[in-house]
Scaffold this motif. Structure first.
Motif, PDB file in Angstrom:
ATOM      1  N   LYS A 262      -5.492   2.854  -4.101  1.00 49.81           N
ATOM      2  CA  LYS A 262      -4.960   3.331  -5.135  1.00 49.81           C
ATOM      3  C   LYS A 262      -3.408   2.753  -5.401  1.00 49.81           C
ATOM      4  CE  LYS A 262      -7.365   7.532  -5.580  1.00 49.81           C
ATOM      5  NZ  LYS A 262      -7.340   9.280  -5.615  1.00 49.81           N
ATOM      6  N   MET A 263      -2.809   2.518  -4.273  1.00 49.76           N
ATOM      7  CA  MET A 263      -1.627   1.873  -4.329  1.00 49.76           C
ATOM      8  C   MET A 263      -1.549   0.491  -4.706  1.00 49.76           C
ATOM      9  SD  MET A 263       0.988   3.498  -1.477  1.00 49.76           S
ATOM     10  CE  MET A 263      -0.071   3.121   0.046  1.00 49.76           C
ATOM     11  N   GLU A 264      -2.642  -0.359  -4.400  1.00 50.94           N
ATOM     12  CA  GLU A 264      -2.781  -1.548  -4.782  1.00 50.94           C
ATOM     13  C   GLU A 264      -3.235  -1.590  -6.149  1.00 50.94           C
ATOM     14  OE1 GLU A 264      -5.673  -2.912  -1.757  1.00 50.94           O
ATOM     15  OE2 GLU A 264      -4.105  -3.239  -0.312  1.00 50.94           O
ATOM     16  N   ALA A 265      -3.990  -0.781  -6.316  1.00 53.60           N
ATOM     17  CA  ALA A 265      -4.457  -0.782  -7.979  1.00 53.60           C
ATOM     18  C   ALA A 265      -3.243  -0.336  -8.899  1.00 53.60           C
ATOM     19  CB  ALA A 265      -5.640   0.085  -8.243  1.00 53.60           C
ATOM     20  N   TYR A 266      -2.472   0.060  -8.419  1.00 48.86           N
ATOM     21  CA  TYR A 266      -1.174   0.563  -9.098  1.00 48.86           C
ATOM     22  C   TYR A 266      -0.091  -0.702  -9.212  1.00 48.86           C
ATOM     23  CZ  TYR A 266       3.212   3.053 -10.361  1.00 48.86           C
ATOM     24  OH  TYR A 266       4.478   3.364 -11.133  1.00 48.86           O
ATOM     25  N   ALA A 267      -0.059  -1.425  -7.886  1.00 47.57           N
ATOM     26  CA  ALA A 267       1.065  -2.666  -8.123  1.00 47.57           C
ATOM     27  C   ALA A 267       0.404  -3.514  -8.920  1.00 47.57           C
ATOM     28  CB  ALA A 267       1.171  -3.038  -6.516  1.00 47.57           C
ATOM     29  N   SER A 268      -0.782  -3.800  -9.137  1.00 45.58           N
ATOM     30  CA  SER A 268      -1.495  -4.868  -9.814  1.00 45.58           C
ATOM     31  C   SER A 268      -1.784  -4.522 -11.319  1.00 45.58           C
ATOM     32  CB  SER A 268      -3.112  -5.283  -9.194  1.00 45.58           C
ATOM     33  OG  SER A 268      -3.729  -4.525  -9.130  1.00 45.58           O
ATOM     34  N   ASP A 269      -1.616  -3.401 -11.621  1.00 44.82           N
ATOM     35  CA  ASP A 269      -1.634  -3.043 -13.106  1.00 44.82           C
ATOM     36  C   ASP A 269      -1.016  -3.797 -13.958  1.00 44.82           C
ATOM     37  OD1 ASP A 269      -1.662  -1.569 -15.572  1.00 44.82           O
ATOM     38  OD2 ASP A 269      -1.801   0.285 -14.689  1.00 44.82           O
ATOM     39  N   SER A 270      -1.483  -4.247 -15.180  1.00 45.66           N
ATOM     40  CA  SER A 270      -0.911  -5.384 -16.066  1.00 45.66           C
ATOM     41  C   SER A 270       0.298  -4.467 -16.936  1.00 45.66           C
ATOM     42  CB  SER A 270      -2.035  -6.047 -16.906  1.00 45.66           C
ATOM     43  OG  SER A 270      -2.718  -5.023 -17.624  1.00 45.66           O
ATOM     44  N   LEU A 271      -0.005  -3.310 -16.912  1.00 40.18           N
ATOM     45  CA  LEU A 271       0.718  -2.465 -17.682  1.00 40.18           C
ATOM     46  C   LEU A 271       2.277  -2.606 -17.075  1.00 40.18           C
ATOM     47  CD1 LEU A 271       1.120  -0.250 -20.191  1.00 40.18           C
ATOM     48  CD2 LEU A 271       0.916   1.392 -18.144  1.00 40.18           C
ATOM     49  N   LEU A 272       2.359  -2.811 -15.966  1.00 41.47           N
ATOM     50  CA  LEU A 272       3.446  -2.786 -15.006  1.00 41.47           C
ATOM     51  C   LEU A 272       4.055  -4.067 -14.633  1.00 41.47           C
ATOM     52  CD1 LEU A 272       2.673   0.675 -13.036  1.00 41.47           C
ATOM     53  CD2 LEU A 272       3.749   0.405 -15.154  1.00 41.47           C
TER      54      LEU A 272
ATOM     55  N   ASP B  11       6.006  -6.210 -15.611  1.00 40.53           N
ATOM     56  CA  ASP B  11       7.255  -6.542 -15.648  1.00 40.53           C
ATOM     57  C   ASP B  11       8.164  -6.131 -14.354  1.00 40.53           C
ATOM     58  OD1 ASP B  11       7.228  -7.601 -18.145  1.00 40.53           O
ATOM     59  OD2 ASP B  11       7.797  -5.886 -19.069  1.00 40.53           O
ATOM     60  N   PHE B  12       7.498  -5.242 -13.473  1.00 41.52           N
ATOM     61  CA  PHE B  12       8.164  -4.652 -12.398  1.00 41.52           C
ATOM     62  C   PHE B  12       7.732  -5.398 -11.090  1.00 41.52           C
ATOM     63  CE2 PHE B  12       8.010  -1.228 -15.421  1.00 41.52           C
ATOM     64  CZ  PHE B  12       9.567  -0.943 -15.466  1.00 41.52           C
ATOM     65  N   ASN B  13       8.624  -5.721 -10.201  1.00 44.31           N
ATOM     66  CA  ASN B  13       8.399  -6.007  -8.698  1.00 44.31           C
ATOM     67  C   ASN B  13       8.216  -4.850  -8.018  1.00 44.31           C
ATOM     68  OD1 ASN B  13       8.371  -7.320  -6.419  1.00 44.31           O
ATOM     69  ND2 ASN B  13      10.705  -7.291  -6.004  1.00 44.31           N
ATOM     70  N   ILE B  14       6.943  -4.619  -7.675  1.00 41.64           N
ATOM     71  CA  ILE B  14       6.394  -3.297  -7.032  1.00 41.64           C
ATOM     72  C   ILE B  14       5.978  -3.535  -5.772  1.00 41.64           C
ATOM     73  CG2 ILE B  14       4.737  -1.529  -7.225  1.00 41.64           C
ATOM     74  CD1 ILE B  14       4.290  -2.214 -10.200  1.00 41.64           C
ATOM     75  N   ALA B  15       6.573  -2.412  -4.714  1.00 38.66           N
ATOM     76  CA  ALA B  15       6.075  -2.828  -3.085  1.00 38.66           C
ATOM     77  C   ALA B  15       5.403  -1.422  -3.051  1.00 38.66           C
ATOM     78  CB  ALA B  15       7.232  -2.696  -2.323  1.00 38.66           C
ATOM     79  N   THR B  16       4.550  -0.945  -2.180  1.00 39.48           N
ATOM     80  CA  THR B  16       4.009   0.102  -1.836  1.00 39.48           C
ATOM     81  C   THR B  16       4.303   0.459  -0.334  1.00 39.48           C
ATOM     82  OG1 THR B  16       1.838  -0.763  -0.934  1.00 39.48           O
ATOM     83  CG2 THR B  16       2.173  -0.546  -3.257  1.00 39.48           C
ATOM     84  N   THR B  17       4.088   1.938  -0.243  1.00 41.12           N
ATOM     85  CA  THR B  17       4.312   2.355   1.341  1.00 41.12           C
ATOM     86  C   THR B  17       3.384   3.623   1.448  1.00 41.12           C
ATOM     87  OG1 THR B  17       6.177   2.964   2.768  1.00 41.12           O
ATOM     88  CG2 THR B  17       6.536   3.911   0.506  1.00 41.12           C
ATOM     89  N   ARG B  18       3.040   3.749   2.745  1.00 41.11           N
ATOM     90  CA  ARG B  18       2.658   5.112   3.089  1.00 41.11           C
ATOM     91  C   ARG B  18       3.662   6.332   3.785  1.00 41.11           C
ATOM     92  NH1 ARG B  18      -2.981   4.545   4.131  1.00 41.11           N
ATOM     93  NH2 ARG B  18      -3.152   6.983   4.614  1.00 41.11           N
ATOM     94  N   HIS B  19       4.818   5.620   3.721  1.00 39.67           N
ATOM     95  CA  HIS B  19       5.831   6.461   4.476  1.00 39.67           C
ATOM     96  C   HIS B  19       6.918   6.730   3.322  1.00 39.67           C
ATOM     97  CE1 HIS B  19       4.003   5.286   8.204  1.00 39.67           C
ATOM     98  NE2 HIS B  19       3.857   3.862   8.018  1.00 39.67           N
ATOM     99  N   ILE B  20       7.025   7.976   3.289  1.00 40.90           N
ATOM    100  CA  ILE B  20       7.957   8.543   1.926  1.00 40.90           C
ATOM    101  C   ILE B  20       9.247   8.253   2.446  1.00 40.90           C
ATOM    102  CG2 ILE B  20       8.126  11.051   2.315  1.00 40.90           C
ATOM    103  CD1 ILE B  20       7.110  11.167  -0.564  1.00 40.90           C
ATOM    104  N   ASP B  21       9.552   8.411   3.595  1.00 35.12           N
ATOM    105  CA  ASP B  21      11.070   8.103   4.269  1.00 35.12           C
ATOM    106  C   ASP B  21      11.387   6.611   3.715  1.00 35.12           C
ATOM    107  OD1 ASP B  21       9.334   7.166   6.040  1.00 35.12           O
ATOM    108  OD2 ASP B  21      10.819   7.771   7.783  1.00 35.12           O
ATOM    109  N   GLU B  22      10.469   5.915   3.719  1.00 37.78           N
ATOM    110  CA  GLU B  22      11.022   4.491   3.316  1.00 37.78           C
ATOM    111  C   GLU B  22      11.251   4.411   1.775  1.00 37.78           C
ATOM    112  OE1 GLU B  22       9.200  -0.052   2.942  1.00 37.78           O
ATOM    113  OE2 GLU B  22       7.785   1.477   3.957  1.00 37.78           O
TER     114      GLU B  22
END
Length: 320
Positions: free
Chosen positions: A169-179, A181-192
């Motif tokens: 789901k994070m990868e799908a989020y990062a590749s969403d054409s709606l977004l 304009d953004f440089n999107i990274a993903t993480t499973r660690h909320i402290d990051e």
């Protein structure tokens, strides 16, 4: 005969509106609400456990206007695994003068999703740090995407990190054409996320705190969107003790449910220290400095539904 407006028609109407005009529409609604110009009844809520979900019923009217609105919106959180949207619902527009049903907006929950995301943009417009270094999004669903989509209109920052439980789901989020304009990274660690972001939006139906006070750095603004019914909580109640400003879209609602309610129950927040969003906007208050921690608790107010439903009905009926 009542006018039925389909989801495709609704989307076409919204596409004719600028982001800035939609954000202003919702901002005006919050100001009207805090000024006592809106009659809003207590929220209706139906919880479901198998499968997990909930239904919200919100309704009211702006005094002196033509219409009143009743909105029903559901969220069933396992729907995406079935290939269905997690959101659904409709809005009903009535005449204040006769009680006649004028229109059925078959928005399938889309207007609720949009007006919620617009509220996040309103909050960021008035409470974000002067220099947002990175935006953190907690969650990967529809609301997580729309919140970022509308932040584009009020923030210059384009660096984002998103946290989710599912790598897919994070990868799908990062590749969403709606977004795009953004440089999107993903993480499973909320402290990051908390270590690198000074503007964070939480969008999940979590029943346990996701943002811990010990993780959030000074100078961070948090917009908490997900805890919109009793039992949900995203923000550690202890964080409210560190907050310089706590804003609620509706004080009445947020002390009943939402992250403010959890903090009040834990004894880390006094209800008298909450500022209502519309009041904050008109007061001209600002963040005290770049080290301030600010929290906005959004549980969703019927005036948002009223304003966006009136806009859509007016355009569809050729009245505006």
């Amino acid at each position: 005969m009542s006018k039925i407006i389909s989801l495709s028609e609704i989307k076409k109407i919204l596409d004719t509106c600028s982001d800035s005009s939609l954000i202003q529409l919702i901002e005006n609604g919050f100001v009207s609400y805090s000024n006592g110009e809106v009659l809003v009844a207590p929220v209706g809520h139906l919880p479901f456990t198998n499968p997990p979900g909930d239904l919200h019923i919100k309704y009211g009217y702006v005094k002196g206007k033509e219409y009143f609105v009743v909105k029903m919106a559901s969220g069933f959180y396992e729907n995406p695994s079935l290939g269905l949207s997690a959101s659904n619902g409709l809005m009903l527009v009535f005449s204040q003068k006769t009680g006649e049903l004028l229109s059925i907006l078959l928005d399938e929950g889309h207007l609720t999703d949009i007006r919620t995301a617009l509220a996040g943009a309103v909050v960021a417009k008035h409470l974000s740090p002067k220099n947002v270094s990175r935006i953190g999004i907690v969650g990967t669903g529809i609301q997580a995407r729309l919140q970022l989509r509308y932040l584009k209109s009020v923030l210059n920052c384009r660096n984002v990190i998103v946290w989710g439980r599912s790598q897919e789901k994070m990868e799908a989020y990062a590749s969403d054409s709606l977004l795009s304009d953004f440089n999107i990274a993903t993480t499973r660690h909320i402290d990051e996320l908390t270590a690198t972001c000074n503007l964070i939006v939480t969008t999940t139906p979590s029943k346990n705190p996701l943002l811990l006070s010990s993780q959030v750095m000074e100078g961070t603004h948090i917009t908490a969107v997900g805890a919109d019914t009793p039992g949900k909580v995203e923000v550690d109640p202890a964080l409210f003790e560190r907050a310089d400003i706590v804003v609620a879209d509706s004080i009445t609602q947020c002390i009943d449910h939402g992250d403010c309610a959890s903090a009040i129950a834990a004894g880390t927040l006094d209800a008298k220290n909450i500022i209502e969003l519309g009041t904050f906007i008109t007061s001209g208050k600002k963040r005290s400095d770049d080290s301030s921690i600010t929290i906005a608790d959004l549980t969703g107010v019927a005036v948002q539904d009223i304003n966006i439903a009136e806009l859509v009905y007016g355009r569809a009926a050729g009245l505006t």
